[in-house]
Design a protein around this motif. Structure first.
Motif, PDB file in Angstrom:
ATOM      1  N   PHE A  30     128.536  79.852  25.155  1.00  0.00           N
ATOM      2  CA  PHE A  30     127.794  78.620  25.427  1.00  0.00           C
ATOM      3  C   PHE A  30     128.380  77.470  24.607  1.00  0.00           C
ATOM      4  CE2 PHE A  30     124.615  75.681  23.720  1.00  0.00           C
ATOM      5  CZ  PHE A  30     124.123  75.095  24.887  1.00  0.00           C
ATOM      6  N   TYR A  31     128.567  77.704  23.310  1.00  0.00           N
ATOM      7  CA  TYR A  31     129.080  76.645  22.427  1.00  0.00           C
ATOM      8  C   TYR A  31     130.517  76.287  22.776  1.00  0.00           C
ATOM      9  CZ  TYR A  31     124.776  77.384  19.935  1.00  0.00           C
ATOM     10  OH  TYR A  31     123.434  77.480  19.627  1.00  0.00           O
ATOM     11  N   ALA A  32     131.320  77.293  23.093  1.00  0.00           N
ATOM     12  CA  ALA A  32     132.707  77.030  23.492  1.00  0.00           C
ATOM     13  C   ALA A  32     132.736  76.152  24.738  1.00  0.00           C
ATOM     14  CB  ALA A  32     133.441  78.346  23.739  1.00  0.00           C
ATOM     15  N   HIS A  39     136.443  80.663  24.040  1.00  0.00           N
ATOM     16  CA  HIS A  39     135.707  81.438  23.042  1.00  0.00           C
ATOM     17  C   HIS A  39     136.654  81.829  21.896  1.00  0.00           C
ATOM     18  CE1 HIS A  39     132.829  85.127  22.411  1.00  0.00           C
ATOM     19  NE2 HIS A  39     133.267  84.665  21.277  1.00  0.00           N
ATOM     20  N   GLN A  40     137.877  82.236  22.252  1.00  0.00           N
ATOM     21  CA  GLN A  40     138.856  82.657  21.246  1.00  0.00           C
ATOM     22  C   GLN A  40     139.234  81.494  20.325  1.00  0.00           C
ATOM     23  OE1 GLN A  40     139.077  83.258  24.535  1.00  0.00           O
ATOM     24  NE2 GLN A  40     138.931  85.481  24.656  1.00  0.00           N
ATOM     25  N   HIS A  41     139.443  80.322  20.914  1.00  0.00           N
ATOM     26  CA  HIS A  41     139.802  79.147  20.099  1.00  0.00           C
ATOM     27  C   HIS A  41     138.656  78.793  19.157  1.00  0.00           C
ATOM     28  CE1 HIS A  41     141.862  75.496  18.964  1.00  0.00           C
ATOM     29  NE2 HIS A  41     140.783  74.793  19.271  1.00  0.00           N
ATOM     30  N   LEU A  42     137.435  78.855  19.667  1.00  0.00           N
ATOM     31  CA  LEU A  42     136.273  78.577  18.823  1.00  0.00           C
ATOM     32  C   LEU A  42     136.195  79.582  17.679  1.00  0.00           C
ATOM     33  CD1 LEU A  42     133.717  76.941  18.257  1.00  0.00           C
ATOM     34  CD2 LEU A  42     132.489  78.510  19.777  1.00  0.00           C
ATOM     35  N   ASN A  53     133.438  84.989  12.370  1.00  0.00           N
ATOM     36  CA  ASN A  53     133.548  84.564  13.760  1.00  0.00           C
ATOM     37  C   ASN A  53     132.331  83.718  14.164  1.00  0.00           C
ATOM     38  OD1 ASN A  53     131.422  86.327  14.596  1.00  0.00           O
ATOM     39  ND2 ASN A  53     132.875  87.994  14.903  1.00  0.00           N
ATOM     40  N   ALA A  54     132.394  83.147  15.343  1.00  0.00           N
ATOM     41  CA  ALA A  54     131.333  82.249  15.808  1.00  0.00           C
ATOM     42  C   ALA A  54     129.999  82.976  15.931  1.00  0.00           C
ATOM     43  CB  ALA A  54     131.729  81.605  17.135  1.00  0.00           C
ATOM     44  N   THR A  55     130.013  84.202  16.416  1.00  0.00           N
ATOM     45  CA  THR A  55     128.772  84.979  16.556  1.00  0.00           C
ATOM     46  C   THR A  55     128.066  85.110  15.214  1.00  0.00           C
ATOM     47  OG1 THR A  55     129.676  86.223  18.422  1.00  0.00           O
ATOM     48  CG2 THR A  55     127.816  87.232  17.244  1.00  0.00           C
TER      49      THR A  55
END
Length: 112
Positions: A30-32, A39-42, A53-55
């Protein structure tokens, strides 16, 4: 004052979005999407600044809020769970336990 790098700006925007939406959205995807990156870049960017990680960065905000509510609020665990956007208290309890090592009820009993 110096201009922020693109990755610093992305991290800052991510942090701001998480603070606005963590009670309804815990998905890094969602944020990405909101930020227009993969998602990977985020994950790489968040890891660069946060060391996780973002999570896990999102979970940190959720858990910080949850522990504050468990310590200082008269709300029931069900009410706290609902206010944090969890579909069921058991889902909240499992999420909380994954990051804190105990259930919300155990945390409340131990900390109050």
């Amino acid at each position: 004052f110096r201009q922020l790098s693109r990755s610093e700006e992305l991290y800052k925007r991510f942090t701001r979005l998480v603070m606005e939406h963590f009670t309804i959205q815990r998905s890094p995807s969602f944020y990405a999407a909101q930020l227009g990156v993969t998602h990977q870049h985020l994950n790489r960017t968040v890891n660069k600044f946060k060391g996780k990680n973002a999570t896990d960065a999102i979970a940190e905000v959720v858990i910080l809020d949850a522990t504050g509510r468990l310590k200082h609020s008269p709300l029931s665990i069900r009410q706290i769970s609902e206010s944090l956007g969890f579909s069921e208290p058991i889902v909240f309890s499992n999420y909380f336990k994954r990051y804190v090592g105990m259930t919300p009820a155990q945390y409340r009993r131990q900390r109050v």
